[in-house]
Design an enzyme around this catalytic site. Structure first.
Site, PDB file in Angstrom:
ATOM      1  N   LYS A  11       0.864  -1.178   0.000  1.00 26.94           N
ATOM      2  CA  LYS A  11       0.000   0.000   0.000  1.00 26.94           C
ATOM      3  C   LYS A  11       0.901   1.228   0.000  1.00 26.94           C
ATOM      4  O   LYS A  11       1.674   1.449   0.932  1.00 26.94           O
ATOM      5  CB  LYS A  11      -0.912   0.027   1.219  1.00 26.94           C
ATOM      6  CG  LYS A  11      -1.804   1.260   1.253  1.00 26.94           C
ATOM      7  CD  LYS A  11      -2.407   1.473   2.624  1.00 26.94           C
ATOM      8  CE  LYS A  11      -2.959   2.889   2.708  1.00 26.94           C
ATOM      9  NZ  LYS A  11      -3.368   3.246   4.088  1.00 26.94           N
ATOM     10  N   GLY A  70      -7.490   9.393  10.385  1.00 31.43           N
ATOM     11  CA  GLY A  70      -7.695   9.432  11.824  1.00 31.43           C
ATOM     12  C   GLY A  70      -8.714  10.437  12.316  1.00 31.43           C
ATOM     13  O   GLY A  70      -8.901  10.595  13.517  1.00 31.43           O
ATOM     14  N   GLY A 110     -10.615   8.155   7.397  1.00 35.02           N
ATOM     15  CA  GLY A 110     -11.712   9.035   7.746  1.00 35.02           C
ATOM     16  C   GLY A 110     -12.950   8.375   8.299  1.00 35.02           C
ATOM     17  O   GLY A 110     -13.847   9.054   8.799  1.00 35.02           O
ATOM     18  N   ASN A 164      -8.303   1.844  10.534  1.00 39.30           N
ATOM     19  CA  ASN A 164      -7.506   1.517  11.710  1.00 39.30           C
ATOM     20  C   ASN A 164      -8.035   2.256  12.939  1.00 39.30           C
ATOM     21  O   ASN A 164      -8.565   1.658  13.872  1.00 39.30           O
ATOM     22  CB  ASN A 164      -6.043   1.845  11.468  1.00 39.30           C
ATOM     23  CG  ASN A 164      -5.127   1.418  12.608  1.00 39.30           C
ATOM     24  OD1 ASN A 164      -3.929   1.643  12.562  1.00 39.30           O
ATOM     25  ND2 ASN A 164      -5.644   0.790  13.651  1.00 39.30           N
ATOM     26  N   THR A 165      -7.949   3.590  12.919  1.00 39.39           N
ATOM     27  CA  THR A 165      -8.299   4.381  14.092  1.00 39.39           C
ATOM     28  C   THR A 165      -9.740   4.173  14.529  1.00 39.39           C
ATOM     29  O   THR A 165     -10.035   4.143  15.734  1.00 39.39           O
ATOM     30  CB  THR A 165      -8.047   5.875  13.829  1.00 39.39           C
ATOM     31  OG1 THR A 165      -6.709   6.047  13.372  1.00 39.39           O
ATOM     32  CG2 THR A 165      -8.244   6.700  15.093  1.00 39.39           C
TER      33      THR A 165
END
Length: 261
Positions: free
Chosen positions: A103, A164, A191, A212-213
């Site tokens: 990525k 994030g 986002g 992730n976040t």
């Protein structure tokens, strides 16, 4: 999910359309549990921030996320120039025994973490020429997304909002345009804040979502991972089912013919 409705990336099929990261968890056990609850088959790892074998004296994340169970997706998070991003991908390939799926993200500045589009295009071109299968983080610009596809990227990954931020999809029309014009998978990347954001991305026709976040920063990451898994599946099914046409005025749910009074 229907067994025949799979996500294909670089010639390999996946049943899950949710891709997850490994950062920001409180410990290795929470990381393992959340990723397992997500049902993800592709797990992205920031090579510059996480040990995948380059530091022999530190715990290796591949011990809890074995490559024989997950497709490891090395990413270039934290790279702000072409040279560093390309070098990071080559390091990952060496550490992962020739692994070529990566990525790519080349960031423009530390405040917004928006992509540097010019540098991203240059790095993608160099990596593809070097034999990498490149999934690429980009902004929500349909023109740039098409250029990256034309270069040979195996997936384009437009942001929904800043990395994030948890703001959800800020520009649904652009995301939809990118989906409609693309011959390679389109995955929303960055986002997403909660399950409804993931469902919306899938309802727009995206092939998947990377996050992730949204999971790691939740009060209960394992439970949120489970919610995201369900949202991805529901959104995909809704897209495939084809939503009803929106109407300005009411339309009776029951037929009016044959009323007795």
């Amino acid at each position: 999910m229907h067994d025949t409705d799979t996500l294909t990336v670089a010639g390999r099929e996946y049943r899950s359309r949710l891709l997850v990261g490994t950062g920001k968890y409180k410990d290795a056990e929470q990381t393992r549990a959340a990723i397992e609850a997500s049902g993800a088959e592709i797990v992205t790892i920031a090579v510059r921030r996480t040990n995948i074998g380059q530091n022999r004296d530190e715990p290796n994340i591949l011990e809890i996320l074995p490559p024989d169970r997950y497709t490891i997706l090395p990413n270039t998070a934290g790279c702000y120039d072409v040279k560093t991003a390309v070098r990071t991908c080559r390091l990952a390939r060496e550490l992962l025994d020739g692994h070529k799926l990566v990525k790519l993200e080349v960031l423009g500045d530390e405040k917004t973490l928006f992509p540097d589009v010019v540098a991203t295009l240059e790095a993608a071109k160099e990596l593809i020429a070097d034999g990498f299968d490149v999934m690429v983080y980009t902004n929500d610009d349909p023109i740039v997304a098409k250029r990256l596809e034309e270069l040979g990227c195996v997936a384009v990954m437009p942001l929904a909002a800043p990395i994030g931020s948890g703001l959800g999809i800020r520009n649904r029309l652009n995301i939809r345009t990118i989906v409609e014009q693309s011959a390679v998978p389109v995955l929303v990347d960055a986002g997403v804040g909660t399950a409804s954001d993931a469902a919306i991305a899938m309802e727009l026709g995206c092939d998947g979502v990377l996050m992730n976040t949204a999971i790691a920063a939740a009060k209960n990451p394992v439970l949120m991972a489970s919610a995201m898994r369900k949202a991805i599946e529901a959104g995909r099914e809704a897209y495939r089912a084809g939503r009803m046409a929106a109407r300005r005025y009411a339309s009776a749910s029951s037929p009016l013919d044959g009323l007795f009074f």
